[in-house]
Scaffold this motif. Structure first.
Motif, PDB file in Angstrom:
ATOM      1  N   LEU A  94       3.032   4.545  -1.241  1.00  0.00           N
ATOM      2  CA  LEU A  94       2.429   3.211  -1.146  1.00  0.00           C
ATOM      3  C   LEU A  94       2.028   2.902   0.292  1.00  0.00           C
ATOM      4  O   LEU A  94       0.944   2.375   0.559  1.00  0.00           O
ATOM      5  N   GLY A  95       2.873   3.253   1.248  1.00  0.00           N
ATOM      6  CA  GLY A  95       2.550   3.070   2.662  1.00  0.00           C
ATOM      7  C   GLY A  95       1.356   3.901   3.083  1.00  0.00           C
ATOM      8  O   GLY A  95       0.498   3.438   3.848  1.00  0.00           O
ATOM      9  N   GLU A  96       1.288   5.129   2.574  1.00  0.00           N
ATOM     10  CA  GLU A  96       0.147   5.989   2.884  1.00  0.00           C
ATOM     11  C   GLU A  96      -1.144   5.413   2.305  1.00  0.00           C
ATOM     12  O   GLU A  96      -2.190   5.439   2.954  1.00  0.00           O
ATOM     13  N   TRP A  97      -1.072   4.868   1.102  1.00  0.00           N
ATOM     14  CA  TRP A  97      -2.234   4.212   0.490  1.00  0.00           C
ATOM     15  C   TRP A  97      -2.673   3.039   1.363  1.00  0.00           C
ATOM     16  O   TRP A  97      -3.859   2.845   1.624  1.00  0.00           O
ATOM     17  N   GLY A  98      -1.699   2.246   1.827  1.00  0.00           N
ATOM     18  CA  GLY A  98      -2.012   1.109   2.690  1.00  0.00           C
ATOM     19  C   GLY A  98      -2.692   1.533   3.982  1.00  0.00           C
ATOM     20  O   GLY A  98      -3.621   0.873   4.458  1.00  0.00           O
ATOM     21  N   GLU A  99      -2.234   2.639   4.560  1.00  0.00           N
ATOM     22  CA  GLU A  99      -2.863   3.145   5.789  1.00  0.00           C
ATOM     23  C   GLU A  99      -4.295   3.592   5.532  1.00  0.00           C
ATOM     24  O   GLU A  99      -5.191   3.305   6.317  1.00  0.00           O
ATOM     25  N   THR A 104     -10.144  -1.936   4.768  1.00  0.00           N
ATOM     26  CA  THR A 104     -10.651  -2.668   3.606  1.00  0.00           C
ATOM     27  C   THR A 104      -9.767  -3.879   3.314  1.00  0.00           C
ATOM     28  O   THR A 104     -10.269  -4.978   3.061  1.00  0.00           O
ATOM     29  N   ILE A 105      -8.470  -3.678   3.357  1.00  0.00           N
ATOM     30  CA  ILE A 105      -7.522  -4.760   3.079  1.00  0.00           C
ATOM     31  C   ILE A 105      -7.627  -5.848   4.138  1.00  0.00           C
ATOM     32  O   ILE A 105      -7.619  -7.041   3.827  1.00  0.00           O
ATOM     33  N   GLU A 106      -7.735  -5.443   5.414  1.00  0.00           N
ATOM     34  CA  GLU A 106      -7.847  -6.427   6.499  1.00  0.00           C
ATOM     35  C   GLU A 106      -9.138  -7.228   6.414  1.00  0.00           C
ATOM     36  O   GLU A 106      -9.201  -8.362   6.886  1.00  0.00           O
ATOM     37  N   ALA A 107     -10.179  -6.643   5.799  1.00  0.00           N
ATOM     38  CA  ALA A 107     -11.472  -7.326   5.681  1.00  0.00           C
ATOM     39  C   ALA A 107     -11.521  -8.325   4.522  1.00  0.00           C
ATOM     40  O   ALA A 107     -12.478  -9.101   4.422  1.00  0.00           O
ATOM     41  N   ILE A 108     -10.523  -8.325   3.663  1.00  0.00           N
ATOM     42  CA  ILE A 108     -10.513  -9.250   2.532  1.00  0.00           C
ATOM     43  C   ILE A 108     -10.344 -10.677   3.064  1.00  0.00           C
ATOM     44  O   ILE A 108      -9.394 -10.959   3.799  1.00  0.00           O
TER      45      ILE A 108
END
Length: 111
Positions: A94-99, A104-108
């Motif tokens: 899950l952490g690797e997916w987040g990295e 993309t996540i920060e741009a939401i």
């Protein structure tokens, strides 16, 4: 106390690690036992009250071991149990997916 029934394994896992702080505390404890102050510095943004609450909950789940050394000044260390290590291992993907998807996540947009 009534036992909780789960619909699936993910439901059970999310119940144990749910919330913002538990996964970060697990990660902070992955390398070695840590004292409270060290954990507080490593889990940025958590209040002392919340850290105490989360550690107690994680200890009651059997994820974290609290070792009290009877000395002056008093010393307490927190470490992962075998159960906690197994959960931490499960969170690595899950952490690797987040990295991989961090930009993309920060741009939401957030409200």
């Amino acid at each position: 106390m009534k036992k909780r029934e789960y619909n699936c394994g993910l439901d059970a896992a999310v119940d144990v690690v749910g919330g913002k702080w538990k996964a970060l505390i697990l990660w902070a404890l992955h390398a070695a036992p840590r004292r409270f102050g060290d954990l507080h510095r490593n889990v940025q943004g958590i209040s002392e009250k919340m850290l105490i609450q989360q550690l107690r909950e994680m200890e009651s789940y059997g994820l974290v071991h609290r070792e009290v050394y009877h000395q002056v000044p008093p010393k307490v260390e927190y470490s992962l149990t075998e159960f906690g290590v197994s959960l931490n291992t499960a969170l690595i993907p899950l952490g690797e997916w987040g990295e991989r998807h961090r930009a993309t996540i920060e741009a939401i947009p957030r409200d």
